[in-house]
Design an enzyme around this catalytic site. Structure first.
Site, PDB file in Angstrom:
ATOM      1  N   GLY A  67      70.941 -23.167  44.762  1.00 41.31           N
ATOM      2  CA  GLY A  67      70.985 -21.818  44.227  1.00 41.31           C
ATOM      3  C   GLY A  67      70.540 -21.756  42.786  1.00 41.31           C
ATOM      4  O   GLY A  67      69.909 -22.685  42.256  1.00 41.31           O
ATOM      5  N   ASP A  68      70.895 -20.674  42.122  1.00 38.67           N
ATOM      6  CA  ASP A  68      70.447 -20.458  40.751  1.00 38.67           C
ATOM      7  C   ASP A  68      71.027 -21.491  39.787  1.00 38.67           C
ATOM      8  O   ASP A  68      70.355 -21.915  38.850  1.00 38.67           O
ATOM      9  CB  ASP A  68      70.823 -19.046  40.312  1.00 38.67           C
ATOM     10  N   GLY A  69      72.265 -21.915  40.022  1.00 38.52           N
ATOM     11  CA  GLY A  69      72.851 -22.937  39.166  1.00 38.52           C
ATOM     12  C   GLY A  69      72.120 -24.258  39.258  1.00 38.52           C
ATOM     13  O   GLY A  69      71.958 -24.974  38.262  1.00 38.52           O
ATOM     14  N   THR A  70      71.650 -24.587  40.470  1.00 42.01           N
ATOM     15  CA  THR A  70      70.894 -25.822  40.676  1.00 42.01           C
ATOM     16  C   THR A  70      69.559 -25.756  39.942  1.00 42.01           C
ATOM     17  O   THR A  70      69.148 -26.723  39.280  1.00 42.01           O
ATOM     18  CB  THR A  70      70.657 -26.052  42.178  1.00 42.01           C
ATOM     19  N   LEU A  71      68.875 -24.618  40.043  1.00 38.65           N
ATOM     20  CA  LEU A  71      67.603 -24.446  39.340  1.00 38.65           C
ATOM     21  C   LEU A  71      67.816 -24.509  37.831  1.00 38.65           C
ATOM     22  O   LEU A  71      67.005 -25.093  37.104  1.00 38.65           O
ATOM     23  CB  LEU A  71      66.967 -23.110  39.725  1.00 38.65           C
ATOM     24  N   THR A  92      73.841 -19.357  47.286  1.00 39.60           N
ATOM     25  CA  THR A  92      74.518 -18.143  47.742  1.00 39.60           C
ATOM     26  C   THR A  92      73.699 -16.902  47.438  1.00 39.60           C
ATOM     27  O   THR A  92      73.386 -16.121  48.324  1.00 39.60           O
ATOM     28  CB  THR A  92      75.904 -18.024  47.069  1.00 39.60           C
ATOM     29  N   ASP A 214      56.991 -11.235  31.854  1.00 39.57           N
ATOM     30  CA  ASP A 214      56.555 -10.091  31.048  1.00 39.57           C
ATOM     31  C   ASP A 214      56.730 -10.312  29.548  1.00 39.57           C
ATOM     32  O   ASP A 214      56.457  -9.420  28.743  1.00 39.57           O
ATOM     33  CB  ASP A 214      57.285  -8.813  31.473  1.00 39.57           C
ATOM     34  N   LEU A 216      59.447 -10.603  27.808  1.00 37.33           N
ATOM     35  CA  LEU A 216      60.540  -9.845  27.218  1.00 37.33           C
ATOM     36  C   LEU A 216      61.880 -10.245  27.818  1.00 37.33           C
ATOM     37  O   LEU A 216      61.959 -10.630  28.996  1.00 37.33           O
ATOM     38  CB  LEU A 216      60.337  -8.339  27.447  1.00 37.33           C
ATOM     39  N   GLU A 271      77.142 -20.053  34.901  1.00 35.47           N
ATOM     40  CA  GLU A 271      77.911 -21.148  34.318  1.00 35.47           C
ATOM     41  C   GLU A 271      78.394 -20.753  32.920  1.00 35.47           C
ATOM     42  O   GLU A 271      77.659 -20.117  32.160  1.00 35.47           O
ATOM     43  CB  GLU A 271      77.052 -22.415  34.219  1.00 35.47           C
TER      44      GLU A 271
END
Length: 298
Positions: A67-71, A92, A214, A216, A271
């Site tokens: 998930g995003d934490g792994t990335l 998730t 972008d 920003l 995190e």
């Protein structure tokens, strides 16, 4: 470089929502797509970034499943080495994959990697800690602290809603100061969020036009009198149109600082990474990611 020549470091987070269940199938599908895979030993305790640095001279790409934490854990190593990233959305929420238009289907995600179209994307940084999606102070920090790994595995994205209801009863506005472009603006807020991509928190939208390339950071502050007003605001937060509300401050920036009267925890991609004051900056074109062809950078 032909597809047959590609060697990739494969890192699958076995503790992510679908990591353990899909690991073998992911390996098989990647091999069928023409990748030679290198994987660290199961008892290797090095961080993902340390592993990426150690394998950098042997591989053409890094494929991360989770998930995003792994990335997020892999991001420093990817930025340091310049290796392209392939994403297998096995977590998730998978908000960064959603931002890039990468489907949840393992077969579709691997086809995108195999197609080889790369998109250069930005990263956010808060107090020298990288984030792909969003960093925030306030309500969402307490949400992250209450959202257990067990509830995420059991309830999926619905786990966010269950935890939010528990936190909402306890959340109170707090005093802070926004420091941006030489101006100091005192605020009383429930949450300040600074987003790099479009989606976060299981499909919430930082800003409806936001993109991870972008140049920003999109900032919003929920300056509500009562935490329960978040319930009325929720549909607008999901669509990214909350900036139209009178009690929501929204603007774009490449750098800003948030100070608070007393220390508040900082959440970055789910995190807890430290406490205020929080200094944010944009790192433009920090990563190259395999993405759908219609969104790939030319």
């Amino acid at each position: 470089m032909s597809q047959q020549e590609k060697t990739a470091l494969l890192l699958i987070n076995q503790r992510s929502r679908k990591g353990r269940a899909e690991a073998s199938r992911a390996q098989s599908l990647l091999a069928q797509a023409g990748f030679t895979l290198l994987q660290p030993a199961g008892d290797d305790t090095r961080s993902y970034s340390e592993l990426i640095a150690a394998y950098a001279h042997r591989v053409d790409a890094v494929i991360v499943g989770g998930g995003d934490g792994t990335l997020n854990a892999a991001a420093p190593g990817l930025m340091q080495t310049g290796l392209p990233l392939g994403i297998l959305p096995l977590g998730t929420a998978n908000d960064f994959a959603r931002t890039l238009g990468i489907p949840a289907s393992l077969e579709s995600a691997i086809k995108i990697i195999a197609d080889g179209q790369l998109r250069a994307v930005d990263l956010g940084e808060v107090n020298q800690h990288l984030f792909l999606n969003v960093s925030s102070i306030g309500f969402s920090v307490e949400l992250a602290r209450n959202l257990t790994a067990e509830s995420k595995k059991r309830w999926g994205v619905g786990g966010y809603a269950l935890a939010a209801l528990r936190v909402l009863r306890q959340s109170r506005p707090f005093s802070a100061t926004l420091v941006h472009q030489g101006h100091r603006t005192p605020i009383k807020t429930v949450q300040v969020s600074v987003g790099n991509g479009r989606f976060y928190g299981g499909g919430m939208t930082v800003e409806q036009r936001a993109a991870p390339d972008d140049g920003l950071l999109d900032v919003y502050s929920l300056e509500l009198q009562h935490s329960w007003q978040l319930i009325a605001l929720l549909p607008f937060l999901r669509r990214g149109t909350h900036g139209r509300w009178r009690n929501v401050r929204a603007f774009s920036a490449t750098e800003l600082t948030i100070e608070t009267r007393r220390p508040h925890y900082i959440n970055a991609d789910g995190e807890i990474i430290g406490q205020t004051p929080a200094h944010f900056r944009l790192i433009a074109s920090a990563l190259r990611v395999y993405a759908p062809g219609d969104s790939a950078a030319k």
